[in-house]
Scaffold this motif. Structure first.
Motif, mmCIF file in Angstrom:
data_model
loop_
_atom_site.group_PDB
_atom_site.id
_atom_site.type_symbol
_atom_site.label_atom_id
_atom_site.label_comp_id
_atom_site.label_asym_id
_atom_site.label_seq_id
_atom_site.Cartn_x
_atom_site.Cartn_y
_atom_site.Cartn_z
ATOM 1 N N PHE B 127 88.096 -113.608 -46.498
ATOM 2 C CA PHE B 127 87.630 -113.850 -44.841
ATOM 3 C C PHE B 127 85.473 -114.162 -44.740
ATOM 4 O O PHE B 127 85.009 -114.585 -43.210
ATOM 5 N N GLU B 128 85.400 -113.794 -45.506
ATOM 6 C CA GLU B 128 83.589 -113.729 -45.296
ATOM 7 C C GLU B 128 83.520 -115.360 -45.227
ATOM 8 O O GLU B 128 81.787 -115.784 -44.698
ATOM 9 N N ASN B 129 83.962 -116.653 -46.215
ATOM 10 C CA ASN B 129 83.633 -117.193 -46.870
ATOM 11 C C ASN B 129 83.670 -118.029 -45.871
ATOM 12 O O ASN B 129 84.003 -119.490 -45.384
ATOM 13 N N ALA B 130 85.485 -117.612 -45.097
ATOM 14 C CA ALA B 130 85.737 -118.573 -44.303
ATOM 15 C C ALA B 130 86.488 -119.838 -45.151
ATOM 16 O O ALA B 130 86.551 -120.475 -45.349
ATOM 17 N N GLU B 177 90.673 -119.883 -38.867
ATOM 18 C CA GLU B 177 89.880 -119.268 -39.608
ATOM 19 C C GLU B 177 89.757 -117.637 -38.422
ATOM 20 O O GLU B 177 90.259 -117.886 -37.137
ATOM 21 N N HIS B 179 89.239 -113.299 -39.344
ATOM 22 C CA HIS B 179 88.451 -112.204 -39.904
ATOM 23 C C HIS B 179 88.762 -111.108 -39.620
ATOM 24 O O HIS B 179 88.434 -110.744 -38.115
ATOM 25 N N ASP B 181 87.430 -108.413 -38.288
ATOM 26 C CA ASP B 181 86.907 -107.484 -37.421
ATOM 27 C C ASP B 181 87.097 -107.436 -35.983
ATOM 28 O O ASP B 181 86.859 -107.301 -34.910
ATOM 29 N N ASN B 182 88.125 -109.018 -35.997
ATOM 30 C CA ASN B 182 88.727 -109.720 -35.187
ATOM 31 C C ASN B 182 90.171 -109.745 -34.518
ATOM 32 O O ASN B 182 90.718 -111.140 -33.999
ATOM 33 N N ARG B 184 93.523 -110.849 -34.536
ATOM 34 C CA ARG B 184 94.312 -111.937 -35.137
ATOM 35 C C ARG B 184 93.411 -112.967 -34.882
ATOM 36 O O ARG B 184 93.786 -114.503 -34.230
ATOM 37 N N LEU B 187 88.870 -118.303 -34.753
ATOM 38 C CA LEU B 187 87.758 -118.197 -34.302
ATOM 39 C C LEU B 187 86.880 -119.801 -34.719
ATOM 40 O O LEU B 187 86.153 -120.163 -33.933
#
Lengths: 333, 361
Positions: B127-130, B177, B179, B181-182, B184, B187
């Protein structure tokens, strides 16, 4: 006989109560949707006029026009269906979140090449959605990096092109509502898009719940990050100091829709009042405080209060409007 | 989560395990995660009849599972986006090992065993690099450990299956995408580009297909594979619901993605969301479930429409006999054979999204 009367009463009661639960779609269209888009179009016209008159960075009239038009957009940004979704209009007005920094990158490339995409509004409308709309305009008006990078002439043309593109997109959405979509919803039950008032109500219910979800997960969740790694730089439109303002505006707009959908349900309205109170008390316009324990606590309390509204919407209003809450259908996968 | 001691005992137990087969646990035909109103979450085995053959408690809500081709072992994934899965011995109910996603990765909730049962593959979101990844795990000795990872060929991988050649993986890169932090939250809907990717077991991409640009918001999520290599694809529409594009596609290697339109009525009632997909036992039909529309659709193998079945919250589907077995969040499990719908078996369990067949090799 007694059984029959009882059955008849139950039937009447059921019919009556289900009729009472169906919200007044005309009222939502006429007092919530259309005035919201009319305001957006009118203020977007003002924005274009201000940009055409004087596009210099220190022009207060232009900055005020940007804020006013952006306010109007945020107030309808939860209505993500129908005309706003045609031709990616809503994304062209509002490309955010931009997790990969595509907006500044695309703008920079455009500026470096002095891309002739600005020639006509129709050509600009084919540019990447990341370089259009309010969020791109914010970079040009408020990010010093762009002020330094570009010649005044090209920057000016770009600002004017973005403003006009916003106006054209907003006008197209309003026009579609006026020339057909409003009637589809008003005359639900007589068309294939909305086969009953209930289906039209469910569409607005989805707008309400996804609007609240966006405010909680994105507008607040993104800058919060995690406790160990807060992300204040991810706050929405922090460069122009609008982050908290978007939360307040979207809460006001969804509160209005919630009132109309719930027939003025007092519990639900009180939950909105609580969130708005917390937002108004929060003295942190761009959520810079998420990096400190106290600041984070306050933003988290606001987020939690919005999640409380969402829970009420899902568990109280949803069933009233016949929105299924199945184990799988609700889960998503 | 097992304590260290039972974990170690579990690791030892697998050594004495080699003779055990699926027959030792009542010969289940399927596994499915479920919730019991009072007993919490479980992984259950189901017979061809829909009866429960085993019941293993899980610490939280599960998602899909993967069944070992020979031994009575199941990997149960946590509800997505999750970071752990457990390898369960279906005889003892013991958790043999916990499978933890590496830092920065989430499991998609789907996985598969290689035909010899020695490797396990997991769909993952870096997820950090999608970027989509496929994690590779070895079950070779008496433990499961991560041995490799490679690109899934897209963003947001979800379901993955082994092709009949046993040398190729087909994976649904949903294109979305997310993450942690957000939650489901999705993005990148405006720019999403889902695809169907075929890869070798070493991660070499051998074939890739995207939906046409006008339906780039049609997320490719779930797959079924027929013995001859025909792939059936269930999608979830992320655009405006009034657009109602096809949610069923098929693909054969070397060809192009074929989307199959159904009647306006059927596509509207599916509400833009297909939950699971399966070929019938005789391979002549495809079933797609639409839990948000409280219905399932059965087409022929060319996607030609169709029989619709009304069933609240129906989501799981797999081959049974010549036809299908369905499961629903209401607890219903039922079969459909050439148009006949016998009464459902009713369980107190709410069946979760997927009914996973145990394909013995």
């Amino acid at each position: 006989m007694r059984q029959l009367i009882l059955t008849a009463c139950t039937w009447v009661l059921c019919t009556f109560s289900s009729a009472a639960e169906t919200p007044d779609i005309d009222q939502i269209v006429d007092t919530h949707v259309l005035p919201g888009y009319e305001r957006l179009v009118s203020l977007a016209q003002d924005l274009t006029a201000a940009a055409n008159l004087d596009c210099s960075l220190d022009n207060d009239t232009l900055r005020t026009a940007y804020h006013d038009a952006f306010d109007a957009w945020v107030s309808v940004s939860h209505l993500r269906f129908g005309p706003s979704e045609q031709s990616n209009r809503a994304f062209a007005l509002a490309f955010w979140p931009d997790t990969r920094g595509v907006t500044p990158r695309t703008l920079s490339a455009m500026i470096a090449a002095e891309d002739n995409v600005l020639e006509t509004p129709d050509v600009f409308a084919t540019a990447s959605v990341a370089a259009r709309g309010f969020y791109a305009l914010e970079f040009l008006l408020y990010d010093p990096a762009f002020a330094d990078q570009t010649t005044a002439d090209y920057r000016c043309l770009l600002v004017q092109a973005i403003a006009l593109d916003i106006e054209r997109n907003a006008a197209a959405i309003l026009s579609d509502w006026r020339t057909g979509y409003a009637d589809l919803m008003r005359q639900a039950g007589q068309n294939e898009t909305y086969r009953s008032d209930l289906e039209a109500a469910q569409q607005f219910f989805t707008s309400l719940s996804t609007g609240l979800e966006f405010t909680s997960d994105m507008r607040l969740g993104r800058p919060m990050g995690t406790f160990d790694r807060p992300r204040p730089n991810r706050a929405e439109v922090r460069r122009s100091g609008r982050s908290l303002r978007h939360v307040v505006l979207s809460l006001r707009a969804t509160r209005d829709l919630a009132r109309l959908l719930s027939d003025g349900d007092a519990t639900l309205d009180a939950a909105f009042a609580r969130s708005l109170q917390l937002a108004n008390d929060l003295n942190d316009p761009v959520f810079a405080g998420v990096s400190t324990p106290q600041g984070r606590f306050e933003v988290e309390a606001l987020k939690q209060s919005i999640d409380d509204i969402r829970a009420l919407v899902a568990t109280q209003l949803g069933p009233k409007l016949g929105v299924a809450a199945g184990f799988n259908s609700l889960d998503g996968d | 989560m097992p304590d260290r001691r039972s974990f170690l005992v579990g690791l030892l137990a697998i050594g004495s395990f080699s003779q055990a087969t699926w027959a030792d646990v009542g010969d289940p035909a399927y596994v499915s995660a479920a919730r019991h109103p009072s007993d919490g979450y479980s992984m259950l085995g189901l017979a061809q009849t829909g009866n429960i053959t085993f019941n293993i408690p899980l610490p939280g809500r599960g998602h899909a599972a993967a069944a070992h081709p020979m031994r009575p072992l199941v990997v149960a994934f946590a509800r997505r986006p999750g970071t752990f899965a457990v390898l369960i011995d279906c005889r003892s109910g013991m958790v043999l090992a916990e499978i933890q996603a590496p830092p920065g990765h989430h499991f998609s909730g789907h996985g598969l065993f290689s035909a010899d049962g020695k490797l396990f593959f997991t769909g993952e979101n870096d997820f950090e690099n999608a970027q989509g990844k496929i994690g590779v795990w070895s079950l070779r000795s008496d433990r499961i450990r991560r041995v490799d990872a490679f690109s899934s060929g897209g963003i947001g991988p979800h379901d993955l299956h082994l092709m009949p050649d046993r040398q190729t993986i087909v994976i649904a890169n949903g294109g979305i995408e997310t993450h942690p932090d957000n939650g489901r939250a999705k993005l990148n809907i405006s720019t999403m580009r889902p695809n169907l990717t075929y890869l070798t077991l070493d991660g070499e991409i051998v074939e890739q297909h995207e939906p046409p640009p006008e339906i780039h918001k049609n997320s490719i999520r779930h797959l079924a594979v027929r013995d001859d290599g025909l792939v059936a694809i269930a999608t979830q529409w992320q655009g405006d619901l009034t657009d109602r594009p096809a949610l069923l596609a098929t693909h054969r290697r070397g060809g192009s993605l074929m989307f199959h339109e159904m009647s306006n009525d059927v596509q509207r009632n599916m509400r833009g969301y297909a939950g699971s997909i399966a070929f019938s036992g005789d391979g002549r039909q495809i079933a797609v479930t639409a839990p948000r529309g409280n219905m399932a659709v059965i087409t022929d193998a060319h996607g030609r429409c169709c029989q619709t079945i009304r069933e609240p919250d129906v989501c799981g589907v797999a081959a049974q006999g010549k036809g299908f077995m369905f499961t629903a969040g209401t607890g219903h499990a039922f079969t459909i054979q050439t148009g006949l719908t016998p009464p459902p078996t009713r369980h107190d369990y709410q069946w979760d999204n997927h009914l996973v067949p145990i394909n013995r090799s």
